[in-house]
Design an enzyme around this catalytic site. Structure first.
Site, short mmCIF file in Angstrom:
data_model
loop_
_atom_site.label_atom_id
_atom_site.label_comp_id
_atom_site.label_asym_id
_atom_site.label_seq_id
_atom_site.Cartn_x
_atom_site.Cartn_y
_atom_site.Cartn_z
N TYR A 1 0.83 -1.20 0.00
CA TYR A 1 0.00 0.00 0.00
C TYR A 1 0.86 1.25 0.00
O TYR A 1 2.08 1.19 0.20
CB TYR A 1 -0.95 0.00 1.21
CG TYR A 1 -0.29 0.33 2.54
CD1 TYR A 1 0.52 -0.60 3.17
CD2 TYR A 1 -0.49 1.56 3.17
CE1 TYR A 1 1.12 -0.31 4.39
CE2 TYR A 1 0.10 1.85 4.39
CZ TYR A 1 0.91 0.93 5.00
OH TYR A 1 1.50 1.21 6.19
N ARG B 1 8.17 4.16 -4.76
CA ARG B 1 8.27 3.18 -3.66
C ARG B 1 7.27 2.04 -3.88
O ARG B 1 7.58 0.88 -3.61
CB ARG B 1 8.04 3.87 -2.31
CG ARG B 1 8.25 2.89 -1.14
CD ARG B 1 8.18 3.58 0.20
NE ARG B 1 6.86 4.13 0.44
CZ ARG B 1 6.56 4.91 1.48
NH1 ARG B 1 7.50 5.23 2.36
NH2 ARG B 1 5.34 5.38 1.64
N ARG C 1 -7.84 -20.13 -2.00
CA ARG C 1 -6.80 -20.00 -0.98
C ARG C 1 -5.73 -21.08 -1.13
O ARG C 1 -6.00 -22.27 -1.00
CB ARG C 1 -7.40 -20.06 0.42
CG ARG C 1 -6.38 -19.71 1.50
CD ARG C 1 -6.99 -19.71 2.89
NE ARG C 1 -5.99 -19.32 3.89
CZ ARG C 1 -5.08 -20.15 4.40
NH1 ARG C 1 -5.03 -21.40 4.00
NH2 ARG C 1 -4.21 -19.70 5.29
N LYS D 1 6.57 -1.96 1.84
CA LYS D 1 5.38 -1.38 2.48
C LYS D 1 4.20 -2.35 2.32
O LYS D 1 3.26 -2.10 1.57
CB LYS D 1 5.07 0.01 1.90
CG LYS D 1 4.16 0.84 2.82
CD LYS D 1 4.22 2.30 2.45
CE LYS D 1 3.20 3.13 3.20
NZ LYS D 1 3.33 3.14 4.64
N GLU E 1 11.89 2.41 14.16
CA GLU E 1 11.00 3.45 13.64
C GLU E 1 9.70 3.42 14.43
O GLU E 1 9.54 2.59 15.34
CB GLU E 1 10.74 3.25 12.15
CG GLU E 1 10.04 1.95 11.83
CD GLU E 1 9.82 1.73 10.33
OE1 GLU E 1 9.68 2.71 9.59
OE2 GLU E 1 9.75 0.56 9.92
N LEU F 1 11.08 1.29 7.08
CA LEU F 1 10.46 1.71 5.83
C LEU F 1 11.21 2.94 5.30
O LEU F 1 11.48 3.86 6.08
CB LEU F 1 8.98 2.07 6.06
CG LEU F 1 8.24 2.38 4.76
CD1 LEU F 1 7.86 1.09 4.05
CD2 LEU F 1 7.00 3.21 5.02
#
Ligand code: PDD
Length: 285
Positions: free
Chosen positions: A33, A52, A100, A149, A182, A207
């Site tokens: 995301y 990114r 799945r 991310k 972070e 990140l």
């Protein structure tokens, strides 16, 4: 609150905006995301966020869902349809919908794309920044590729809830050597007693924050003393200033760590100046 969401090719009212139970994002957190600031109806630092995103997709071998241009149109259109002037736009890309199975689905499975946008109250955000926030420290229990991310944010959820439970706004995660990696949803910074800005270098353990990168440009431009290195919790307790950076908060002063005041317990001068000057350096689109 987001009222219109883009879901796999359609703009839908939020109550009809749904993804399949077999979306791999839902089943395996198999997706990535981006969160981009919206200011005056425009996107901030879109180019860096999209670069990114490309990197995250590549690292996870998820196909790029569409061209950067097409994605940009959707981001802007979602902002427009939700009449967001100030806020954020959220973009999620998962490996798509398939029965799945841990293994990647068939190569022709299209990635699933969701975009939402929501308003934030700029007056409230400024009031929070004028007060500063508290952070707590927690062990960093995340996987070893948090430079990607990914939507797998359970440790971040637990860390931020722990902060909230203690009356703080952010959790600083700490590695096995006692050094801050972070925040739960932000990069961590301190300013030492002798006025040097410190933040952890990029690696697989943090990140690569877009706001962090723009703040670094700002620091270089202004000729401020800066060192990219890991800092310990003890150093943070003794710092003159501390702050966090993220697309949704830009530069947010930290005024307490684990209940101990940072400096004189008020937002620092450097953090406040970086916050004030940020948008002169950021790219608007
Ligand atoms: N969070 N570190 C983590 C773990 C983050 O989740 C974020 C962003 C950052 C800051 O990155 P950037 O400056 O590119 O926003 C650092 C977003 C805002 C979120 O999850 O809402």
């Amino acid at each position: 609150m987001s009222r219109i969401a883009y879901v796999n090719g359609q703009y839908l009212p939020r109550e009809h905006a749904m993804v399949s139970v077999e979306d791999r994002g839902y089943q395996f957190a198999d997706g990535v995301y981006e969160v981009c600031e919206v200011r005056g109806g425009k996107l901030i630092d879109e180019r860096r966020h999209m670069a990114r995103l490309d990197r995250s997709l590549k690292e996870l071998r998820i196909a790029r869902p569409m061209s950067a241009k097409a994605l940009s149109v959707i981001l802007h259109e979602t902002v427009r349809r939700n009449r967001v002037r100030d806020g954020v736009v959220y973009l999620q890309v998962t490996r798509g919908v398939a029965r799945r199975d841990f293994l990647f689905p068939a190569a022709d499975t299209p990635p699933a794309v969701v975009v939402t946008a929501r308003s934030a109250d700029p007056v409230k955000l400024e009031a929070t920044a004028a007060e500063g926030i508290g952070v707590i420290t927690v062990p960093d229990i995340r996987w070893q590729r948090v430079d990607i991310k990914s939507v797998a944010l359970l440790p971040n959820v637990l860390a931020k809830q722990a902060a909230r439970d203690k009356g703080a706004r952010e959790a600083w995660m700490v590695d096995a050597k006692g050094r801050v990696t972070e925040g739960g949803s932000s990069n961590a910074w301190i300013v030492t007693r002798d006025g040097k800005l410190i933040t952890r270098p990029l690696g697989q353990d943090i990140l690569p924050g877009i706001t962090r990168s723009v703040v670094m440009d700002l620091i270089k431009d202004q000729g401020l003393a800066f060192e990219e290195r890991a800092f310990t919790v003890e150093e943070a307790y003794a710092a003159r200033e501390a702050f966090v950076t993220s697309a949704s908060q830009i530069v947010q002063p930290v005024v307490s760590i684990d209940g101990r005041p940072v400096g004189n317990g008020a937002p620092g001068l450097i953090a406040s100046a970086l916050r004030r000057d940020y948008h002169r350096h950021a790219e608007v689109s």
